[in-house]
Design a protein around this motif. Structure first.
Motif, PDB file in Angstrom:
ATOM      1  N   ALA A   1       0.737  -0.709  -0.059  1.00 26.22           N
ATOM      2  CA  ALA A   1      -0.219  -0.105  -0.152  1.00 26.22           C
ATOM      3  C   ALA A   1       0.803   1.359  -0.256  1.00 26.22           C
ATOM      4  O   ALA A   1       1.564   1.467   0.896  1.00 26.22           O
ATOM      5  N   PRO A   2       0.889   2.052  -0.927  1.00 23.22           N
ATOM      6  CA  PRO A   2       0.859   3.371  -1.317  1.00 23.22           C
ATOM      7  C   PRO A   2       1.881   4.386   0.606  1.00 23.22           C
ATOM      8  O   PRO A   2       2.783   4.240   0.546  1.00 23.22           O
ATOM      9  N   GLU A   3       0.239   3.717   1.246  1.00 23.15           N
ATOM     10  CA  GLU A   3       0.832   4.767   2.488  1.00 23.15           C
ATOM     11  C   GLU A   3       1.439   4.308   3.253  1.00 23.15           C
ATOM     12  O   GLU A   3       2.308   5.167   4.250  1.00 23.15           O
ATOM     13  N   ASP A   4       1.787   3.160   3.662  1.00 22.91           N
ATOM     14  CA  ASP A   4       2.509   2.917   4.262  1.00 22.91           C
ATOM     15  C   ASP A   4       3.615   2.866   3.496  1.00 22.91           C
ATOM     16  O   ASP A   4       5.020   2.713   4.708  1.00 22.91           O
ATOM     17  N   TYR A   5       4.256   3.498   2.397  1.00 24.42           N
ATOM     18  CA  TYR A   5       6.291   3.775   2.401  1.00 24.42           C
ATOM     19  C   TYR A   5       6.145   4.666   1.442  1.00 24.42           C
ATOM     20  O   TYR A   5       7.042   5.490   0.918  1.00 24.42           O
ATOM     21  N   GLY A   6       5.731   5.935   2.365  1.00 23.73           N
ATOM     22  CA  GLY A   6       6.269   7.706   1.508  1.00 23.73           C
ATOM     23  C   GLY A   6       4.763   8.646   1.392  1.00 23.73           C
ATOM     24  O   GLY A   6       5.221   9.414   1.612  1.00 23.73           O
ATOM     25  N   VAL A   7       4.026   7.728   0.703  1.00 23.09           N
ATOM     26  CA  VAL A   7       2.741   8.281   0.424  1.00 23.09           C
ATOM     27  C   VAL A   7       1.901   9.206   0.604  1.00 23.09           C
ATOM     28  O   VAL A   7       1.119   8.106   1.662  1.00 23.09           O
ATOM     29  N   PRO A   8       1.248  10.139   1.368  1.00 25.81           N
ATOM     30  CA  PRO A   8       0.441  10.770   1.515  1.00 25.81           C
ATOM     31  C   PRO A   8      -1.233   9.811   1.223  1.00 25.81           C
ATOM     32  O   PRO A   8      -1.519   9.682   0.013  1.00 25.81           O
ATOM     33  N   ARG A   9      -2.069   9.766   2.597  1.00 27.82           N
ATOM     34  CA  ARG A   9      -3.292   8.505   2.390  1.00 27.82           C
ATOM     35  C   ARG A   9      -4.051  10.642   1.232  1.00 27.82           C
ATOM     36  O   ARG A   9      -3.695  11.118   1.186  1.00 27.82           O
ATOM     37  N   SER A  10      -4.917   9.802   0.885  1.00 28.77           N
ATOM     38  CA  SER A  10      -6.176  10.751  -0.440  1.00 28.77           C
ATOM     39  C   SER A  10      -7.415   9.599  -0.146  1.00 28.77           C
ATOM     40  O   SER A  10      -7.440   8.935   0.399  1.00 28.77           O
ATOM     41  N   ASP A  11      -7.992  10.415  -0.731  1.00 32.27           N
ATOM     42  CA  ASP A  11      -9.413   9.843  -0.731  1.00 32.27           C
ATOM     43  C   ASP A  11      -9.428   8.937  -2.104  1.00 32.27           C
ATOM     44  O   ASP A  11      -8.698  10.164  -3.003  1.00 32.27           O
ATOM     45  N   GLU A  12     -10.235   8.045  -2.290  1.00 32.61           N
ATOM     46  CA  GLU A  12      -9.732   7.659  -4.024  1.00 32.61           C
ATOM     47  C   GLU A  12     -10.982   7.648  -4.713  1.00 32.61           C
ATOM     48  O   GLU A  12     -10.449   7.753  -5.712  1.00 32.61           O
ATOM     49  N   LEU A  13     -12.173   8.248  -4.345  1.00 32.67           N
ATOM     50  CA  LEU A  13     -12.996   8.558  -5.568  1.00 32.67           C
ATOM     51  C   LEU A  13     -14.181   9.702  -4.451  1.00 32.67           C
ATOM     52  O   LEU A  13     -14.378   9.539  -3.632  1.00 32.67           O
ATOM     53  N   ILE A  14     -13.759  11.110  -6.002  1.00 29.21           N
ATOM     54  CA  ILE A  14     -14.514  11.931  -5.240  1.00 29.21           C
ATOM     55  C   ILE A  14     -15.791  12.898  -6.601  1.00 29.21           C
ATOM     56  O   ILE A  14     -15.736  11.964  -7.226  1.00 29.21           O
ATOM     57  N   VAL A  15     -16.487  13.788  -5.634  1.00 25.44           N
ATOM     58  CA  VAL A  15     -17.625  14.061  -6.578  1.00 25.44           C
ATOM     59  C   VAL A  15     -16.936  15.378  -7.287  1.00 25.44           C
ATOM     60  O   VAL A  15     -16.144  16.545  -6.090  1.00 25.44           O
ATOM     61  N   LEU A  16     -17.354  16.171  -8.590  1.00 27.85           N
ATOM     62  CA  LEU A  16     -16.267  17.279  -8.568  1.00 27.85           C
ATOM     63  C   LEU A  16     -17.727  17.776  -9.173  1.00 27.85           C
ATOM     64  O   LEU A  16     -18.791  17.174  -9.889  1.00 27.85           O
ATOM     65  N   ALA A  17     -16.965  19.607  -9.039  1.00 25.49           N
ATOM     66  CA  ALA A  17     -18.722  20.466  -9.805  1.00 25.49           C
ATOM     67  C   ALA A  17     -17.905  21.107 -10.145  1.00 25.49           C
ATOM     68  O   ALA A  17     -16.860  21.988 -10.186  1.00 25.49           O
ATOM     69  N   ASN A  18     -18.798  22.345 -11.212  1.00 19.89           N
ATOM     70  CA  ASN A  18     -17.840  23.994 -11.906  1.00 19.89           C
ATOM     71  C   ASN A  18     -18.446  24.525 -10.223  1.00 19.89           C
ATOM     72  O   ASN A  18     -19.042  24.401  -9.378  1.00 19.89           O
ATOM     73  N   ASP A  19     -17.126  25.765 -10.148  1.00 20.76           N
ATOM     74  CA  ASP A  19     -16.808  26.746  -9.232  1.00 20.76           C
ATOM     75  C   ASP A  19     -18.703  27.012  -8.653  1.00 20.76           C
ATOM     76  O   ASP A  19     -18.880  27.384  -8.275  1.00 20.76           O
ATOM     77  N   LYS A  20     -19.014  27.214  -9.906  1.00 21.88           N
ATOM     78  CA  LYS A  20     -20.661  28.568  -9.809  1.00 21.88           C
ATOM     79  C   LYS A  20     -21.522  27.398  -9.808  1.00 21.88           C
ATOM     80  O   LYS A  20     -22.500  28.421  -9.053  1.00 21.88           O
ATOM     81  N   SER A  21     -21.884  26.533  -9.059  1.00 21.01           N
ATOM     82  CA  SER A  21     -22.641  25.834  -7.898  1.00 21.01           C
ATOM     83  C   SER A  21     -22.377  24.820  -6.949  1.00 21.01           C
ATOM     84  O   SER A  21     -23.278  23.713  -6.437  1.00 21.01           O
ATOM     85  N   VAL A  22     -21.530  25.178  -6.694  1.00 19.63           N
ATOM     86  CA  VAL A  22     -20.557  24.083  -5.358  1.00 19.63           C
ATOM     87  C   VAL A  22     -21.379  24.473  -4.109  1.00 19.63           C
ATOM     88  O   VAL A  22     -21.852  23.762  -3.339  1.00 19.63           O
ATOM     89  N   GLY A  23     -22.097  25.655  -4.008  1.00 20.49           N
ATOM     90  CA  GLY A  23     -22.879  25.571  -2.664  1.00 20.49           C
ATOM     91  C   GLY A  23     -24.464  26.346  -3.183  1.00 20.49           C
ATOM     92  O   GLY A  23     -24.726  26.933  -2.356  1.00 20.49           O
ATOM     93  N   GLY A  24     -24.737  25.456  -4.366  1.00 20.81           N
ATOM     94  CA  GLY A  24     -25.928  26.219  -4.580  1.00 20.81           C
ATOM     95  C   GLY A  24     -27.738  24.617  -3.765  1.00 20.81           C
ATOM     96  O   GLY A  24     -26.203  23.342  -3.643  1.00 20.81           O
ATOM     97  N   ASP A  25     -27.704  24.950  -4.047  1.00 21.56           N
ATOM     98  CA  ASP A  25     -29.286  24.201  -3.312  1.00 21.56           C
ATOM     99  C   ASP A  25     -29.363  22.549  -3.786  1.00 21.56           C
ATOM    100  O   ASP A  25     -29.457  21.687  -3.042  1.00 21.56           O
ATOM    101  N   LYS A  26     -29.369  22.464  -4.846  1.00 16.97           N
ATOM    102  CA  LYS A  26     -29.300  21.289  -5.672  1.00 16.97           C
ATOM    103  C   LYS A  26     -28.597  20.471  -5.805  1.00 16.97           C
ATOM    104  O   LYS A  26     -28.154  19.225  -5.207  1.00 16.97           O
ATOM    105  N   MET A  27     -27.346  21.046  -5.337  1.00 18.46           N
ATOM    106  CA  MET A  27     -25.502  19.979  -5.059  1.00 18.46           C
ATOM    107  C   MET A  27     -25.985  19.680  -3.245  1.00 18.46           C
ATOM    108  O   MET A  27     -25.411  18.389  -3.240  1.00 18.46           O
ATOM    109  N   ARG A  28     -26.354  20.265  -2.568  1.00 15.09           N
ATOM    110  CA  ARG A  28     -26.210  19.625  -1.010  1.00 15.09           C
ATOM    111  C   ARG A  28     -27.559  19.207  -1.119  1.00 15.09           C
ATOM    112  O   ARG A  28     -27.404  17.501  -0.560  1.00 15.09           O
ATOM    113  N   ARG A  29     -28.567  19.054  -1.801  1.00 14.96           N
ATOM    114  CA  ARG A  29     -29.085  17.871  -2.105  1.00 14.96           C
ATOM    115  C   ARG A  29     -28.824  16.541  -2.116  1.00 14.96           C
ATOM    116  O   ARG A  29     -29.054  15.597  -2.296  1.00 14.96           O
TER     117      ARG A  29
END
Length: 316
Positions: free
Chosen positions: A201-229
């Protein structure tokens, strides 16, 4: 884009159950790759009615080109896409207007893997061996970091670009080890084939831990009600996986009957107990800063920007 699997186009339209109120607002989510057990919370949110209760008609689409989804989101052509934490920094570094708004898998799944018959038991045993990789730059940095933990450098190994054919290259003995296999997929496949994978596992040999799978959104919609829902419904999906895993698996297989096989069922079983973020919208700021600094220190991004330029917390 880091991927470890042969691409098979698949898509699913998430229709709300009849018992839930009618979903009225469309939400387009572009997947990172073909449908697989990594996406369990999304299908659970559909099965338990969370998307419908949020008033969303969610459509998931697998890309024909996995590099395209972040660009489409950046151009406002889709509501969100799935991606990976390391790639997020590179997207922002190139000026793409996207941010992380949620997390599906909150731990790294990548491994550096050899076969038992290779005689490789430690990182030091890689000296003089061939290591297969798929992504120039990023994965070579990971290999170099891991080798450093054993006092080795990239000059002590031979790197071979195997173009995502990781399992095939190992089985054919074209390389002695590969980086980029998933501990919840290819490593399981190798074990099922009786090949006794030796997993680092890379994190056991000097590589920082990371999230494997994330959700990306456009800068303009990140705080919108639709995204929160959407993010709140995703959290309900994770809770449903924990409270009623059998029903959620049944729903997943109903939508994806081709995945009712030994490998995918084993992958599902490896992921569901604890790999999915219980609060998808929560942000581990320290984790994101550490990985940003790792990327910058290794020349993978030109600038180390403030955290808010890369990721935000999304509250229901």
């Amino acid at each position: 884009m880091i991927s470890r699997r042969s691409f098979v186009l698949s898509s699913a339209v998430l229709a709300a159950p009849a018992i839930a109120r009618a979903a009225t607002e469309p939400f387009t989510l572009l997947l990172d790759w073909f449908v697989n057990p990594d996406h369990a919370p999304l299908f659970a949110a559909k099965t338990c009615g969370a998307f419908a209760r949020a008033g969303l008609a969610v459509t998931m689409t697998a890309p024909t080109d996995p590099d395209v989804p972040p660009r489409l989101v950046g151009a406002g052509k889709a509501d969100a896409c799935l991606s990976y934490q390391p790639q997020l920094y590179q997207f922002v570094d190139k000026g793409l207007p996207v941010k992380r708004v949620a997390t599906l898998i909150n731990q790294p799944l990548d491994t550096l893997t050899a076969l038992g018959e290779s005689g490789i038991k430690t990182i030091a045993d890689l000296k003089g061996r061939k290591i297969g990789y798929s992504v120039e730059g990023f994965e070579t940095v990971l290999i170099g970091t891991m080798l450093k933990s054993a006092g080795l450098t990239l000059g002590d190994v031979t790197l071979v670009n195997v173009n995502f054919n990781l399992v095939t290259a190992l089985q054919a003995k074209e390389v002695d080890a590969v980086i980029g296999t998933y501990r919840t997929y290819e490593d399981i496949q190798l074990a099922q084939d009786g090949l006794a994978p030796v997993i680092f596992a890379p994190e056991d040999y000097g590589v920082p831990r990371s999230d494997e799978l994330i959700v990306l959104a456009n800068d303009k919609s990140v705080g919108g009600d639709k995204m929160r829902r959407f993010v709140a419904a995703l959290g309900e999906g994770v809770a449903a996986l924990k409270s009623d895993p059998r029903a959620m698996l049944a729903g997943f297989l109903k939508d994806n009957p081709s995945l009712n096989d030994k490998l995918d069922l084993a992958s599902w079983g490896a992921l569901v107990p604890g790999c999915f973020a219980p609060e998808p919208g929560a942000l581990d700021a320290a984790k994101y800063r550490r990985y940003r600094d790792f990327m910058h220190a290794n020349g993978l991004i030109a600038r180390a920007l403030p955290l808010d330029d890369y990721a935000v917390a999304t509250k229901a």
